[in-house]
Design an enzyme around this catalytic site. Structure first.
Site, PDB file in Angstrom:
ATOM      1  N   ASP A  34     -27.131   9.596  21.333  1.00 25.12           N
ATOM      2  CA  ASP A  34     -27.343   9.516  19.878  1.00 25.12           C
ATOM      3  C   ASP A  34     -27.613  10.879  19.251  1.00 25.12           C
ATOM      4  O   ASP A  34     -27.899  10.978  18.065  1.00 25.12           O
ATOM      5  CB  ASP A  34     -28.501   8.564  19.572  1.00 25.12           C
ATOM      6  CG  ASP A  34     -29.814   9.034  20.190  1.00 25.12           C
ATOM      7  OD1 ASP A  34     -29.822  10.097  20.836  1.00 25.12           O
ATOM      8  OD2 ASP A  34     -30.839   8.347  20.017  1.00 25.12           O
ATOM      9  N   LYS A 209     -28.850  29.903  -6.365  1.00 29.14           N
ATOM     10  CA  LYS A 209     -28.777  31.350  -6.171  1.00 29.14           C
ATOM     11  C   LYS A 209     -27.521  31.749  -5.370  1.00 29.14           C
ATOM     12  O   LYS A 209     -26.858  32.721  -5.647  1.00 29.14           O
ATOM     13  CB  LYS A 209     -30.043  31.773  -5.430  1.00 29.14           C
ATOM     14  CG  LYS A 209     -30.198  33.242  -5.211  1.00 29.14           C
ATOM     15  CD  LYS A 209     -31.511  33.499  -4.513  1.00 29.14           C
ATOM     16  CE  LYS A 209     -31.540  34.877  -3.908  1.00 29.14           C
ATOM     17  NZ  LYS A 209     -31.209  34.896  -2.515  1.00 29.14           N
ATOM     18  N   GLY A 239     -19.567  38.155   2.862  1.00 25.19           N
ATOM     19  CA  GLY A 239     -19.275  38.646   1.517  1.00 25.19           C
ATOM     20  C   GLY A 239     -19.844  40.034   1.237  1.00 25.19           C
ATOM     21  O   GLY A 239     -19.143  40.917   0.729  1.00 25.19           O
ATOM     22  N   THR A 240     -21.094  40.247   1.601  1.00 25.34           N
ATOM     23  CA  THR A 240     -21.748  41.542   1.335  1.00 25.34           C
ATOM     24  C   THR A 240     -21.041  42.657   2.100  1.00 25.34           C
ATOM     25  O   THR A 240     -20.718  43.717   1.538  1.00 25.34           O
ATOM     26  CB  THR A 240     -23.232  41.463   1.775  1.00 25.34           C
ATOM     27  OG1 THR A 240     -23.841  40.376   1.099  1.00 25.34           O
ATOM     28  CG2 THR A 240     -23.977  42.746   1.480  1.00 25.34           C
TER      29      THR A 240
END
Ligand code: R5P
Length: 304
Positions: A34, A209, A239-240
């Protein structure tokens, strides 16, 4: 002292134990059908100092749960002291309430650790409040934060070029850059709201944000003809780092290298970064195909 490795850091834990010349054990872990976590420690730990090595990416929640189960089992087996070595400390980016009603996640994580008997923590370039390398308290747990910046730069000097200009891709990297180079050369990134187009700090849209987009990267530094290393604590969405690499390349750098302590490399950011950099490296705080710098010596120095 005895090293116990969680499933996320077996090879790192083994390196640490071998360097220290002490016994280690890979804790038996598996998932029940599970999805719940099973843990068993099959070694005599009574009255010994135990060190759990477990990074917390990928699968932050499972990694954390496994860490907590290992610690609580050790406590119940009568160890004398438990130290947690958590190279990538999950939830350290949620280190304040950015909007009312938000969970202060890192506090909850720390309190859970305390409840299962963790007496001290060792981590690498934690994002938590951008603390500087050295000792600090994470909600009452004594903690040592070690920086991998100097090791990453030494690796690049050896493999690529000796004459390096090292910069950070944004304000958040400034203490890491200062520690590694003694200077504070960083780029400034501007994030704008995708709805109203205003800079994030002027926007009243109250969107998450994370939805703000990096629109511009500014710099007064001269990259022309230089071998530039962009150094950061984390590459997550990429991204940065991608914006920073493009900026430095467009301003005439000879070679552009990207280095970070923790490579999360979400989506296709690893492929994208490989395409646009002359060299890309991260540490084994998280295992990736380019984890070519080990943080083991840094942890060994603290444990000695
Ligand atoms: C920010 O303060 C950090 O130092 C990193 O620059 C940031 O977490 C990287 O995130 P991403 O790869 O998603 O741009």
């Amino acid at each position: 002292m005895l090293i116990l490795n969680g499933s996320k850091s077996q090879s790192l834990g083994e390196k640490i134990a071998v360097d220290l010349g002490i016994k280690f054990e890979n804790v038996s872990t598996r998932r029940f059908p599970d999805g719940e976590t099973y843990v068993r420690i099959d070694t005599d730990v009574k009255a010994r100092d135990a060190v759990i090595v477990q990074t917390m990416f990928p699968d932050q929640n499972d990694s954390l749960m496994e860490f907590l189960l290992i610690a609580d089992t050790l406590k119940n087996m009568g160890v004398s002291k438990i130290t947690g070595v958590v190279p990538y400390l999950a939830y350290s980016r949620q280190d304040r309430k950015f909007q009312s009603g938000e969970a202060l996640s890192i506090k909850t994580v720390t309190e859970l650790m305390k409840a299962v008997g963790i007496k001290e923590l060792i981590t690498i370039d934690t994002h938590y409040q951008h603390v500087e390398p050295g000792e600090f308290h994470l909600f009452n747990i004594p903690c040592v934060n070690v920086s991998a910046g100097p090791l990453l730069l030494a690796h690049i000097r050896e493999r690529v070029a000796n004459d390096l200009m090292t910069i950070g891709p944004d304000l958040g990297s400034s203490s890491m850059i200062k520690y590694a180079t003694g200077e504070e050369k960083i780029l400034k990134k501007e994030k704008r709201c995708p709805i109203c187009g205003k800079p994030a700090e002027e926007c009243k849209c109250r969107i998450k944000k994370k939805k703000y987009e990096i629109t511009e990267v500014e710099s007064e530094l001269d990259f022309n003809g230089k071998n530039v290393v962009i150094l950061d604590d984390i590459i997550a969405s990429g991204g940065t780092m991608i914006k920073a690499v493009k900026k430095v390349k467009s301003e005439g750098a000879k070679k552009v290298m990207a280095a970070a302590t923790h490579g999360l490399f979400m989506k296709d950011s690893l492929i994208k970064l490989k395409e646009i950099t002359d060299y890309l490296v991260v540490t084994d705080s998280i295992f990736t195909p380019i984890s070519n710098v080990s943080v083991a010596p840094l942890i060994v120095d603290v444990l000695k």
